[in-house]
Design a protein around this motif. Structure first.
Motif, PDB file in Angstrom:
ATOM      1  N   ALA A  35     -54.422 -11.799   4.712  1.00 50.70           N
ATOM      2  CA  ALA A  35     -54.476 -10.628   5.540  1.00 50.70           C
ATOM      3  C   ALA A  35     -55.639  -9.355   5.030  1.00 50.70           C
ATOM      4  O   ALA A  35     -55.867  -9.346   3.777  1.00 50.70           O
ATOM      5  CB  ALA A  35     -53.243  -9.732   5.841  1.00 50.70           C
ATOM      6  N   THR A  88     -54.443  -3.282  10.583  1.00 49.79           N
ATOM      7  CA  THR A  88     -54.570  -4.674  10.287  1.00 49.79           C
ATOM      8  C   THR A  88     -55.952  -5.169  10.915  1.00 49.79           C
ATOM      9  O   THR A  88     -55.958  -5.451  11.992  1.00 49.79           O
ATOM     10  CB  THR A  88     -53.538  -5.664  10.747  1.00 49.79           C
ATOM     11  N   THR A  91     -56.084 -11.327  10.141  1.00 48.00           N
ATOM     12  CA  THR A  91     -55.152 -12.352   9.549  1.00 48.00           C
ATOM     13  C   THR A  91     -55.463 -13.729   9.657  1.00 48.00           C
ATOM     14  O   THR A  91     -56.012 -13.866  10.959  1.00 48.00           O
ATOM     15  CB  THR A  91     -53.648 -11.977  10.266  1.00 48.00           C
TER      16      THR A  91
END
Length: 94
Positions: A35, A88, A91
């Protein structure tokens, strides 16, 4: 007879420990998650937000990889700062 009773549980515990450390099949050991997160530096003294920091992490699950990436970003913060608004960015499995 007594030794046979202790070998069973010991073998089970040993197998469990080995599998938990990733000594399963090669396909299982190679798989995992990576990630990348972006966190902004926040000055603790006055609350002002500054330039972003990128963190990278790996883990057995997607959530663990994201948590490791957030920790990596926070570990890069200079004294007196902490990471906020972590997003984020990426990923990937494998």
């Amino acid at each position: 007879m007594r030794k046979l009773r202790t070998v069973g549980p010991l073998a089970t515990v040993a197998a469990t420990v080995l599998l938990s450390f990733g000594f399963g099949s090669p396909a299982q050991a190679a798989r995992g998650w990576t990630a990348e997160v972006q966190c902004y530096k926040k000055r603790i003294s006055d609350g002002s937000t500054h330039a972003p920091i990128i963190g990278h992490g790996t883990g057995k699950t997607e959530d663990l990889a994201i948590a490791a990436a957030k920790k990596h970003a926070n570990d890069q913060m200079p004294p007196g700062y902490r990471g906020v608004h972590c997003d984020t960015k990426k990923t990937k499995r494998g």
